[in-house]
Design a protein around this motif. Structure first.
Motif, mmCIF file in Angstrom:
data_model
loop_
_atom_site.group_PDB
_atom_site.id
_atom_site.type_symbol
_atom_site.label_atom_id
_atom_site.label_comp_id
_atom_site.label_asym_id
_atom_site.label_seq_id
_atom_site.Cartn_x
_atom_site.Cartn_y
_atom_site.Cartn_z
ATOM 1 N N LYS A 100 0.991 -79.095 -112.549
ATOM 2 C CA LYS A 100 1.924 -78.030 -112.936
ATOM 3 C C LYS A 100 3.309 -78.556 -113.282
ATOM 4 C CE LYS A 100 3.426 -76.860 -108.233
ATOM 5 N NZ LYS A 100 3.563 -75.757 -107.248
ATOM 6 N N ASP A 101 3.618 -79.764 -112.850
ATOM 7 C CA ASP A 101 4.953 -80.319 -113.080
ATOM 8 C C ASP A 101 4.998 -81.387 -114.162
ATOM 9 O OD1 ASP A 101 6.110 -78.787 -110.961
ATOM 10 O OD2 ASP A 101 5.226 -80.206 -109.522
ATOM 11 N N ARG A 102 3.829 -81.857 -114.638
ATOM 12 C CA ARG A 102 3.809 -82.986 -115.568
ATOM 13 C C ARG A 102 2.892 -82.716 -116.752
ATOM 14 N NH1 ARG A 102 1.783 -88.031 -112.479
ATOM 15 N NH2 ARG A 102 0.412 -86.439 -111.535
ATOM 16 N N LEU A 103 3.428 -82.934 -117.945
ATOM 17 C CA LEU A 103 2.588 -82.897 -119.130
ATOM 18 C C LEU A 103 1.735 -84.156 -119.182
ATOM 19 C CD1 LEU A 103 5.160 -81.681 -121.802
ATOM 20 C CD2 LEU A 103 3.274 -80.345 -120.837
ATOM 21 N N ALA A 104 0.538 -84.037 -119.739
ATOM 22 C CA ALA A 104 -0.306 -85.218 -119.934
ATOM 23 C C ALA A 104 0.301 -86.081 -121.026
ATOM 24 C CB ALA A 104 -1.718 -84.800 -120.314
ATOM 25 N N PRO A 105 0.484 -87.378 -120.786
ATOM 26 C CA PRO A 105 1.107 -88.238 -121.795
ATOM 27 C C PRO A 105 0.182 -88.611 -122.939
ATOM 28 C CG PRO A 105 0.525 -89.530 -119.867
ATOM 29 C CD PRO A 105 0.246 -88.099 -119.520
ATOM 30 N N SER A 106 -1.117 -88.369 -122.782
ATOM 31 C CA SER A 106 -2.069 -88.763 -123.821
ATOM 32 C C SER A 106 -3.438 -88.199 -123.488
ATOM 33 C CB SER A 106 -2.173 -90.291 -123.916
ATOM 34 O OG SER A 106 -2.702 -90.817 -122.701
ATOM 35 N N ASN A 107 -4.330 -88.223 -124.476
ATOM 36 C CA ASN A 107 -5.732 -87.908 -124.204
ATOM 37 C C ASN A 107 -6.329 -88.932 -123.245
ATOM 38 O OD1 ASN A 107 -6.814 -85.507 -125.611
ATOM 39 N ND2 ASN A 107 -6.039 -86.516 -127.455
ATOM 40 N N ALA A 108 -5.929 -90.197 -123.405
ATOM 41 C CA ALA A 108 -6.475 -91.251 -122.549
ATOM 42 C C ALA A 108 -6.151 -91.008 -121.080
ATOM 43 C CB ALA A 108 -5.938 -92.605 -122.990
ATOM 44 N N ALA A 109 -4.985 -90.428 -120.800
ATOM 45 C CA ALA A 109 -4.623 -90.155 -119.409
ATOM 46 C C ALA A 109 -5.579 -89.149 -118.777
ATOM 47 C CB ALA A 109 -3.188 -89.640 -119.337
ATOM 48 N N LEU A 110 -6.041 -88.202 -119.566
ATOM 49 C CA LEU A 110 -7.001 -87.219 -119.055
ATOM 50 C C LEU A 110 -8.388 -87.846 -118.900
ATOM 51 C CD1 LEU A 110 -5.812 -84.134 -121.132
ATOM 52 C CD2 LEU A 110 -5.342 -84.623 -118.722
ATOM 53 N N VAL A 111 -8.741 -88.747 -119.814
ATOM 54 C CA VAL A 111 -10.002 -89.479 -119.660
ATOM 55 C C VAL A 111 -9.960 -90.329 -118.393
ATOM 56 C CG1 VAL A 111 -11.505 -91.237 -120.661
ATOM 57 C CG2 VAL A 111 -10.488 -89.492 -122.131
ATOM 58 N N LYS A 112 -8.851 -90.983 -118.139
ATOM 59 C CA LYS A 112 -8.721 -91.828 -116.954
ATOM 60 C C LYS A 112 -8.985 -91.029 -115.687
ATOM 61 C CE LYS A 112 -5.478 -95.105 -114.775
ATOM 62 N NZ LYS A 112 -5.340 -94.468 -113.446
ATOM 63 N N ARG A 113 -8.526 -89.803 -115.670
ATOM 64 C CA ARG A 113 -8.757 -88.935 -114.512
ATOM 65 C C ARG A 113 -10.250 -88.678 -114.309
ATOM 66 N NH1 ARG A 113 -5.187 -83.467 -114.295
ATOM 67 N NH2 ARG A 113 -6.772 -82.802 -115.773
ATOM 68 N N ALA A 114 -10.968 -88.451 -115.406
ATOM 69 C CA ALA A 114 -12.412 -88.244 -115.314
ATOM 70 C C ALA A 114 -13.127 -89.514 -114.877
ATOM 71 C CB ALA A 114 -12.963 -87.756 -116.654
ATOM 72 N N VAL A 115 -12.675 -90.658 -115.372
ATOM 73 C CA VAL A 115 -13.258 -91.939 -114.966
ATOM 74 C C VAL A 115 -13.087 -92.138 -113.459
ATOM 75 C CG1 VAL A 115 -13.006 -94.449 -115.151
ATOM 76 C CG2 VAL A 115 -13.000 -93.030 -117.224
ATOM 77 N N GLU A 116 -11.937 -91.796 -112.932
ATOM 78 C CA GLU A 116 -11.699 -91.935 -111.494
ATOM 79 C C GLU A 116 -12.623 -91.035 -110.688
ATOM 80 O OE1 GLU A 116 -7.541 -91.078 -111.394
ATOM 81 O OE2 GLU A 116 -6.946 -93.139 -111.902
ATOM 82 N N LEU A 117 -12.931 -89.857 -111.211
ATOM 83 C CA LEU A 117 -13.880 -88.979 -110.529
ATOM 84 C C LEU A 117 -15.289 -89.571 -110.574
ATOM 85 C CD1 LEU A 117 -12.660 -85.456 -111.690
ATOM 86 C CD2 LEU A 117 -12.674 -86.332 -109.338
ATOM 87 N N CYS A 118 -15.641 -90.203 -111.679
ATOM 88 C CA CYS A 118 -16.944 -90.879 -111.748
ATOM 89 C C CYS A 118 -17.034 -91.953 -110.670
ATOM 90 C CB CYS A 118 -17.157 -91.487 -113.134
ATOM 91 S SG CYS A 118 -17.474 -90.288 -114.450
ATOM 92 N N GLU A 119 -15.960 -92.693 -110.474
ATOM 93 C CA GLU A 119 -15.934 -93.710 -109.421
ATOM 94 C C GLU A 119 -16.075 -93.069 -108.042
ATOM 95 O OE1 GLU A 119 -12.226 -95.582 -110.223
ATOM 96 O OE2 GLU A 119 -12.980 -96.733 -111.947
ATOM 97 N N LYS A 120 -15.424 -91.947 -107.858
ATOM 98 C CA LYS A 120 -15.489 -91.244 -106.571
ATOM 99 C C LYS A 120 -16.916 -90.838 -106.229
ATOM 100 C CE LYS A 120 -13.805 -87.007 -104.307
ATOM 101 N NZ LYS A 120 -12.882 -85.830 -104.434
#
Length: 278
Positions: free
Chosen positions: A236-256
């Motif tokens: 809610k406080d930060r805009l996504a800096p790129s599409n890649a930043a959102l992909v990175k979040r999904a990659v981290e969930l895959c690792e989880k």
């Protein structure tokens, strides 16, 4: 769980503008650059819209052709998926880019409400779009905004209008359409497994729900979609800096959840999409 997860990046869409988030890629060159970064981060499907110079949505085949050429050059092997959604055009103009023969195209098989209008997908248009996809050997991604859309996709698969193994995406969180509800999400999976047990499924969450749906789908063994089309924020406080930043979040969930991220070869194998001859 060891099943590879396919990450789809919805790079632009029809609605978010640079006034909302300066990272939204609008020109073809910006879209190619943003997709390349997302591809390098782990995305293997690019869900693509194109825009006019004033940032309004377009269905111009020439723009799609330039985007496809750029993606093939800079993201070799990535699955290119064109949108045939209703915000970019009306009637058969929505499929005017299909002769370009992308690997995939989105296909909404029924109508539903959107925030301020009805998203109209009349049966004759759905059948025409499906026929064009068969003609040009394009794999549809079924965009299911409602439970009935899963049933309709299964019926079209059974009678041959959508041949082969289905790929169904649950879209949740659109205002006035299906809300983000875990019981509904679980029932969507159950319905797919009952009606089309060999299908693959994916899920997309809109706005603040993106991360929630990413996690639900990855944890449940499905594939997932992220990107600035659906959500322009990290929180809610930060805009996504790129599409890649959102992909990175999904990659981290895959690792989880111990899910390997599917590379483009594995994604094509799962979805049975061979590389097309140049």
């Amino acid at each position: 769980m060891s099943k590879p997860c396919i990450i789809c990046i919805a790079i632009t869409g029809s609605l978010p503008t640079k006034e909302n988030n300066s990272a939204v890629p609008v020109t073809v060159a910006e879209q190619v650059e943003s997709t390349h970064e997302a591809f390098e981060t782990g995305a293997t499907i690019c869900h693509a819209h194109v825009r006019n110079e004033d940032q309004s949505p377009s269905s111009d085949p020439e723009k799609f052709a330039r985007l496809k050429e750029g993606l093939e050059k800079h993201c070799p092997g990535m699955i290119i998926q064109f949108s045939t959604g209703g915000r970019s055009g009306a009637g058969k103009a929505r499929g005017g880019m299909l002769p370009l023969m992308p690997d995939m195209a989105s296909l909404s098989v029924g109508s539903n409400n959107f925030p301020t209008r009805v998203y109209e997908n009349p049966p004759d248009l759905v059948d025409w779009l499906a026929a064009e996809m068969r003609t040009y050997t394009i794999k549809p991604e079924i965009e299911a905004f409602d439970l009935s859309h899963i049933h309709q996709a299964a019926a079209m698969n059974k009678d041959g209008r959508i041949p082969g193994r289905l790929y169904i995406q649950f879209v949740m969180g659109v205002k006035n359409a299906m809300p983000v509800d875990k019981d509904v999400f679980d029932y969507y999976i159950k319905t797919v497994e009952r009606l089309v047990p060999d299908a693959e499924w994916c899920a997309a969450g809109i706005g603040r729900h993106q991360l929630t749906i990413n996690e639900w789908s990855i944890a449940a063994g499905g594939h997932t979609r992220t990107g600035l089309e659906d959500n322009i924020r990290l929180d809610k406080d930060r805009l996504a800096p790129s599409n890649a930043a959102l992909v990175k979040r999904a990659v981290e969930l895959c690792e989880k959840y111990d899910r390997p991220v599917a590379d483009w070869q594995k994604a094509r194998e799962i979805l049975r999409i061979p590389l097309k001859a140049a």
